[in-house]
Design an enzyme around this catalytic site. Structure first.
Site, PDB file in Angstrom:
ATOM      1  NE  ARG A 175      -3.850   2.052   2.486  1.00  0.00           N
ATOM      2  CZ  ARG A 175      -3.812   3.030   3.381  1.00  0.00           C
ATOM      3  NH1 ARG A 175      -2.835   3.057   4.294  1.00  0.00           N
ATOM      4  NH2 ARG A 175      -4.720   3.977   3.388  1.00  0.00           N
ATOM      5  CG  HIS A 182      -7.875  -4.126  -1.406  1.00  0.00           C
ATOM      6  ND1 HIS A 182      -8.867  -3.216  -1.706  1.00  0.00           N
ATOM      7  CD2 HIS A 182      -6.777  -3.375  -1.097  1.00  0.00           C
ATOM      8  CE1 HIS A 182      -8.407  -1.989  -1.581  1.00  0.00           C
ATOM      9  NE2 HIS A 182      -7.135  -2.057  -1.216  1.00  0.00           N
ATOM     10  CB  THR A 183      -5.873 -11.101  -2.012  1.00  0.00           C
ATOM     11  OG1 THR A 183      -6.149 -12.460  -1.657  1.00  0.00           O
ATOM     12  CG2 THR A 183      -4.368 -10.933  -2.087  1.00  0.00           C
ATOM     13  CG  ASP A 213       8.965  10.951  -5.951  1.00  0.00           C
ATOM     14  OD1 ASP A 213       8.090  10.373  -5.263  1.00  0.00           O
ATOM     15  OD2 ASP A 213       8.985  12.178  -6.137  1.00  0.00           O
TER      16      ASP A 213
END
Length: 325
Positions: A59, A186-187, A71
């Protein structure tokens, strides 16, 4: 044979991503030959201490790449820090893990490897160590010189409709396939009640729950997140395989068991019929297809550059602050 397949997939992804020529998996082969095992070891240690960290690191990479390109601007402290943006505040995790990895890399090869490359490798390793696909990461990114809190406040949101989410992906050079494939991350991981409790009681001001939410899951979530309860309480994004990287997330969507609104709309919304629904169904049937597309999408996302000014950047000594010359 496996190595040949890995190389073929990597080559195809590089071609479809339009990755900048200076990104190369072998760029540190001589200057920091043990980079990959150093990063892998530190990620393994982090996941052993907290399995949720796998989802947190990927995430963090996502939130980095969608603001100023990949960056490491998300790692910067300061008044304009992206850490202070609403999608990240009291939510983004893993900064200390990146600090630890950076320290280990600096000890082996000082001043060589950017924080942006370290974060990208850590995200890949989080997937691999959770049972997901492996891929060769193009390397050679530079660290940005500024953060962008305002842009971080405009990250794709779990409250937005599908067309708005797709538009934000297109704005950084990604497409509908990337929307669905990357949502598959999102597993694993958890989400706070604050980002999905709107579906449980008064969805869109209708005075009733989201009708696309499966009733048993609805009941369970109301227990975890009662009306007026603690919004920081969490629930698993995929409760059938909470720490495994697999295609179960897409099977959940077919059953109305997506936790976030932005998850379930990939299958259940009207716009999904001609955009994302077919991909959700395909990935639910074939984990191989999901892994293949996810790999390509991660390489594409990891190749997003600063779309504003193409700053050349630097290799930070400390991921939290720019260098002082």
């Amino acid at each position: 044979m496996r190595g040949h397949l890995l190389l073929t997939v990597f080559t195809l992804c590089m071609l479809c991503s339009g990755a900048k020529a200076q990104l190369n998996p072998n760029i540190y082969a001589k200057s920091c030959p043990y980079l990959v095992p150093i990063v892998r070891r530190q990620v393994m240690i982090a996941l052993k201490a907290d399995t949720r960290m796998a989802a947190s690191l990927i995430r963090l990479h996502f939130h980095d790449c969608f603001v100023n390109g990949c960056d490491a601007s998300v790692l910067l402290d300061g008044d304009d820090s992206e850490k202070l943006a609403l999608p990240n505040l009291n939510s983004a995790r893993g900064f200390e893990i990146i600090d630890t990895i950076k320290a280990a890399v600096e000890y082996a090869c000082p001043g060589v490897v950017s924080c942006a490359d370290i974060l990208t490798l850590a995200a890949r390793d989080s997937v691999v160590l959770s049972g997901g696909p492996r891929w060769r990461v193009p390397l050679g990114r530079k660290d940005g010189l500024v953060a962008n809190r305002s842009s971080a406040n405009n990250l794709p949101s779990p409250f937005e409709p599908l067309d708005a989410i797709i538009a934000k992906f297109v704005a950084v050079g990604l497409n509908v396939t990337d929307v669905v494939a990357l949502s598959g991350a999102h597993t694993f991981g958890q989400a706070k009640c604050d980002v999905f409790s709107n579906r449980l009681f008064d969805f869109n001001g209708a005075g009733s729950p989201d009708t696309t939410l499966e009733t048993t899951l609805l009941s369970d979530l109301r227990t975890v997140c009662p009306a007026g309860g603690n919004g920081n309480q969490t629930a698993p994004l995929d409760r059938n395989s909470t720490t495994a990287f697999d295609n179960n997330y897409f099977k959940n969507l077919l059953e109305g068991k997506g936790l976030l609104s932005s998850d379930q709309i990939l299958f259940s919304s009207d716009l999904a019929v001609n955009t994302t629904k077919r991909l959700v169904e395909a990935y639910s049937r074939s984990q191989y297809l999901f892994f293949s597309d996810f790999t390509c999408s991660m390489i594409k996302m990891g190749s997003i550059t600063n779309l504003v000014n193409g700053s050349s950047g630097e290799v930070r000594k400390n991921c939290r602050v720019i260098n002082k010359y």
